[in-house]
Design a protein around this motif. Structure first.
Motif, short mmCIF file in Angstrom:
data_model
loop_
_atom_site.label_atom_id
_atom_site.label_comp_id
_atom_site.label_asym_id
_atom_site.label_seq_id
_atom_site.Cartn_x
_atom_site.Cartn_y
_atom_site.Cartn_z
N LEU A 68 67.97 39.25 38.22
CA LEU A 68 67.18 38.37 39.09
C LEU A 68 66.54 37.17 38.39
CD1 LEU A 68 65.25 41.15 41.04
CD2 LEU A 68 67.14 39.76 41.91
N CYS A 69 66.43 37.20 37.10
CA CYS A 69 65.59 36.20 36.44
C CYS A 69 66.34 35.39 35.38
CB CYS A 69 64.39 36.88 35.76
SG CYS A 69 63.68 38.23 36.72
N ILE A 70 67.38 35.97 34.83
CA ILE A 70 68.04 35.40 33.66
C ILE A 70 68.64 34.02 33.96
CG2 ILE A 70 70.33 36.42 34.03
CD1 ILE A 70 70.35 37.20 31.06
N SER A 71 69.05 33.81 35.21
CA SER A 71 69.72 32.55 35.56
C SER A 71 68.81 31.35 35.30
CB SER A 71 70.18 32.57 37.01
OG SER A 71 69.07 32.74 37.87
N CYS A 72 67.54 31.50 35.45
CA CYS A 72 66.62 30.37 35.22
C CYS A 72 65.83 30.51 33.91
CB CYS A 72 65.63 30.22 36.37
SG CYS A 72 66.45 29.83 37.93
N HIS A 73 65.48 31.74 33.54
CA HIS A 73 64.61 31.92 32.37
C HIS A 73 65.38 32.28 31.10
CE1 HIS A 73 60.82 31.32 34.43
NE2 HIS A 73 61.24 32.09 35.42
N GLY A 74 66.72 32.46 31.24
CA GLY A 74 67.55 32.68 30.06
C GLY A 74 67.52 34.11 29.54
N GLN A 75 68.44 34.35 28.61
CA GLN A 75 68.58 35.65 27.95
C GLN A 75 67.25 36.08 27.32
OE1 GLN A 75 71.93 36.92 27.57
NE2 GLN A 75 70.98 38.85 26.90
N GLY A 76 66.81 37.28 27.66
CA GLY A 76 65.57 37.78 27.06
C GLY A 76 64.34 36.94 27.42
N PRO A 121 61.83 32.58 42.95
CA PRO A 121 61.40 31.56 43.90
C PRO A 121 62.10 31.67 45.26
CG PRO A 121 61.77 30.55 41.77
CD PRO A 121 62.26 31.97 41.66
N SER A 122 63.32 32.20 45.28
CA SER A 122 64.04 32.29 46.56
C SER A 122 63.46 33.38 47.45
CB SER A 122 65.52 32.59 46.30
OG SER A 122 65.62 33.78 45.55
N ALA A 123 62.69 34.32 46.89
CA ALA A 123 62.18 35.43 47.69
C ALA A 123 60.86 35.98 47.15
CB ALA A 123 63.23 36.54 47.75
N PRO A 124 59.76 35.21 47.30
CA PRO A 124 58.47 35.73 46.86
C PRO A 124 58.12 37.01 47.63
CG PRO A 124 58.29 33.42 47.57
CD PRO A 124 59.67 33.88 47.91
N PHE A 125 57.38 37.90 47.04
CA PHE A 125 56.94 39.16 47.67
C PHE A 125 58.12 40.07 48.03
CE2 PHE A 125 53.34 36.30 48.58
CZ PHE A 125 52.32 37.04 47.98
N SER A 126 59.27 39.86 47.39
CA SER A 126 60.41 40.71 47.72
C SER A 126 60.52 41.91 46.77
CB SER A 126 61.72 39.90 47.67
OG SER A 126 61.94 39.41 46.36
N ALA B 71 61.79 16.85 40.61
CA ALA B 71 61.69 18.29 40.90
C ALA B 71 62.60 19.10 39.97
CB ALA B 71 62.05 18.56 42.36
N ASN B 72 62.37 20.42 39.95
CA ASN B 72 63.15 21.33 39.12
C ASN B 72 64.58 21.45 39.66
OD1 ASN B 72 64.21 24.27 38.71
ND2 ASN B 72 62.69 24.02 37.10
N SER B 73 65.57 21.45 38.77
CA SER B 73 66.97 21.44 39.22
C SER B 73 67.33 22.70 39.99
CB SER B 73 67.88 21.28 38.00
OG SER B 73 67.58 22.28 37.04
N ASP B 74 66.78 23.85 39.61
CA ASP B 74 67.14 25.10 40.29
C ASP B 74 66.16 25.49 41.39
OD1 ASP B 74 69.50 25.56 38.95
OD2 ASP B 74 68.53 26.66 37.32
N VAL B 75 65.00 24.85 41.40
CA VAL B 75 63.99 25.15 42.43
C VAL B 75 63.53 23.81 43.00
CG1 VAL B 75 61.86 26.42 42.95
CG2 VAL B 75 63.25 27.11 41.00
N PRO B 76 64.28 23.27 43.96
CA PRO B 76 63.98 21.90 44.42
C PRO B 76 62.60 21.73 45.05
CG PRO B 76 65.75 22.92 45.72
CD PRO B 76 65.46 23.85 44.59
N GLY B 77 61.99 22.85 45.44
CA GLY B 77 60.63 22.76 46.00
C GLY B 77 59.55 22.82 44.94
N ASN B 78 59.94 22.82 43.67
CA ASN B 78 58.95 22.86 42.60
C ASN B 78 58.99 21.55 41.84
OD1 ASN B 78 57.06 23.66 40.71
ND2 ASN B 78 58.60 24.62 39.41
#
Lengths: 171, 417
Positions: A68-76, A121-126, B71-78
């Motif tokens: 869920l997170c690696i795509s934006c925050h990277g490995q580790g 970011p696509s699903a807060p509180f999920s 804005a952020n490339s992966d989060v356009p609302g940020n």
């Protein structure tokens, strides 16, 4: 829509006296003490107030993070299109300070608070409480703030001592 | 000739716009009736004009006066969008141009179902519907809101050449109208142990921050209106906090809850973000007040002076989160000599003040700077002093003097001086 009381107040004003407590109507609707409403207790305090039941381990967190997170925050959590969450402990007073969760944040409770309300970011509180505890454990384990076998819950998360706990100068 | 066109639009180098300006001012011959007369009339006088509109929009000739989005490339609302301060005059920011900072998009909130809850350390937790809030006495005040991260490119080693507003326009100024917070907090009954208020928004991220209760009791406002109309969605519709003079992040938009507490919550946006890292590795926290600052909006970076020699109105904005602006000085020689600029009345507390001064340019190299002082005696520092005091990695709360270099051709650049 306008209550008789208001009309009375208008008369009162035309009587030319100023009395603040009579110039408007108190319209707040009393509600129960909100302690029993989870949706009104989203904020988690450094002492753990607000933390829900549940628990999660580093191993569970690793799986979730990679999904869920690696795509934006990277490995580790070392950084990608979004900022690094891990690494750079001890860098704050160097020539190249890097502010990550692990190098900069004073409290681990903030991590639970923020992930629940904002991430991904696509699903807060999920995410479930178990999943959030697991993600916190994984992020913190990346810099050995927790060991590989750690499990977090509402008692242990507030006890985590962040490396930069004393790094802030409140006004 | 080419330089002459530029002067038609505040010295800007938009060739498309100069073309338009030429077309509309080109006189055309009227009808047979007027043919024998000397006069020529503009086309707008010879046929009926456009229709009424339910809600007005700017002239099509002004379509380049826009917010700049980043804005952020992966989060356009940020991200943020910047107010084009270099295109504007006066002090009030039009609603469509007020700067934006969103963390996860602009929420769509129906006012009929939105409420603000006041709870925590209060005698009586209360729930306020928007319809009820609209029935309270409405208080108006004009003030600026500035993002704590405004101008932060200036911490970098080389000066950005972005237009003035697109580097310093995370600040805007509006008339906000709503209910004084003191009224509502007192209605709920403040317990003596309550020192902080945790404010939370109803956006996709439920942004939360801790604010000292004394400030909210002093001049905090629950705003419902912006420049006379209901808030714009991107500025917090249907209700937001206004915390005059304090960094943008605490002016929580789309407000859903105020929870009174004894201590701050140490949220992400008051620890990870909006704190000022010092060279010794410590970070100043809760540095809420935006310090005294000013900016020459025209002439400014990216513009060209059209006439040599020529007389120019050097004008800009000054503001302080501490109080009123008491003085703005302008220098054309990089700060060696200063002259007092004229301050446009009214000069309001924690609001934009417009300054101006005439300047004769005859082709000399110049560095234009403005330096503001507020009523508390604070003076805007030079960049050198700011960096010496705060280091290069402070990131937030940049308020140093900004320098525009005018070269011998009249082209204007941003420099560190």
């Amino acid at each position: 829509m306008f209550m008789p009381k208001l009309i009375m107040i208008i008369f009162f004003l035309s009587g030319s006296v100023q009395a603040n407590d009579e110039t408007y109507q108190a319209l707040g609707a009393p509600i129960d003490q909100t302690i029993s409403h989870p949706e009104l207790n989203l904020t988690i305090f450094p002492d753990g107030t607000g933390l829900p039941e549940g628990s999660g381990s580093v191993a569970q967190g690793k799986q979730l993070f990679n999904r869920l997170c690696i795509s934006c925050h990277g490995q580790g959590g070392r950084g990608g299109s979004a900022m690094a969450l891990t690494g750079d402990i001890g860098s704050l007073n160097s020539a190249y300070p890097e502010k990550t969760v692990n190098s900069f944040w004073p409290y681990a409770t903030t991590l639970f608070d923020y992930i629940r309300r904002s991430m991904p970011p696509s699903a807060p509180f999920s995410l479930s409480s178990n999943e959030i505890y697991a993600l916190c454990a994984y992020v913190l384990s990346q810099d050995a703030i927790l060991d590989e076998n750690a499990v977090l819950d509402k008692t242990t998360l507030p006890q985590v001592k962040m490396p930069n706990r004393d790094g802030f100068l409140p006004r | 000739m080419e330089k002459h066109h530029k002067s038609r639009r505040q010295f800007l180098q938009h060739s498309a716009l100069s073309g338009v300006a030429m077309m509309t001012s080109l006189p055309i011959l009227a009808s047979e009736l007027t043919k024998n007369k000397v006069s020529t009339l503009s086309s707008s006088m010879l046929k009926p004009g456009g229709e009424f509109s339910n809600y007005g929009t700017p002239s099509p000739y002004e379509k380049e006066v826009i917010r700049w989005i980043s804005a952020n490339s992966d989060v356009p609302g940020n991200g943020v969008s910047w107010t084009p301060l270099h295109e504007l005059q006066g002090t009030i920011t039009p609603n469509g141009l007020h700067y934006e900072r969103h963390h996860n998009g602009v929420p769509d909130i129906n006012p009929d179902t939105h409420n603000v809850v006041i709870d925590g350390l209060v005698d009586k937790p209360l729930n306020f519907s928007i319809h009820h809030l609209l029935r309270y006495p409405q208080h108006s005040r004009i003030c600026f809101i500035e993002c704590g991260g405004n101008s932060n490119e200036n911490y970098k080693t080389s000066p950005s050449q972005a237009s003035a507003g697109y580097a310093h326009g995370l600040v805007s100024n509006a008339e906000w109208t709503g209910v004084p917070l003191a009224l509502l907090l007192n209605e709920a009954g403040i317990q003596s142990s309550a020192k902080w208020v945790i404010a939370e928004g109803a956006d996709a991220g439920a942004l939360n921050v801790s604010i000292p209760i004394d400030k909210l009791l002093d001049d905090g406002l629950l705003a419902l209106y912006q420049n006379g109309e209901r808030l714009r969605p991107e500025n917090g519709y249907p209700v937001r906090l206004i915390v005059p003079g304090w960094e943008g992040i605490v002016n929580v938009k789309w407000l859903r809850q105020l929870k009174l507490s004894a201590s701050p919550a140490m949220t992400r946006d008051e620890t990870s973000q909006y704190t000022d890292l010092q060279p010794d590795g410590k970070a100043q926290q809760f540095s809420f007040e935006m310090q005294v600052k000013s900016l020459i909006t025209s002439p400014s970076v990216g513009m060209t002076l059209p006439d040599n020699p020529g007389t120019y109105q050097v004008t800009g904005l000054a503001w302080s989160g501490i109080g009123k602006i008491s003085r703005v000085e302008v220098s054309a020689d990089g700060g060696q000599t200063w002259q007092d600029a004229l301050l446009q009345e009214p000069i309001l507390d924690k609001a934009f003040t417009r300054f101006s001064i005439a300047w004769q340019w005859h082709g000399q190299y110049a560095i234009l700077q403005s330096r503001a002082t507020d009523e508390s005696g604070q003076i805007q520092p030079t960049r050198e002093v700011l960096i010496a005091n705060r280091g290069k990695y402070s990131y937030y709360h940049y308020n140093a003097i900004i320098s525009w270099e005018v070269d011998e051709l009249g082209d204007i650049h941003h420099v560190y001086a």
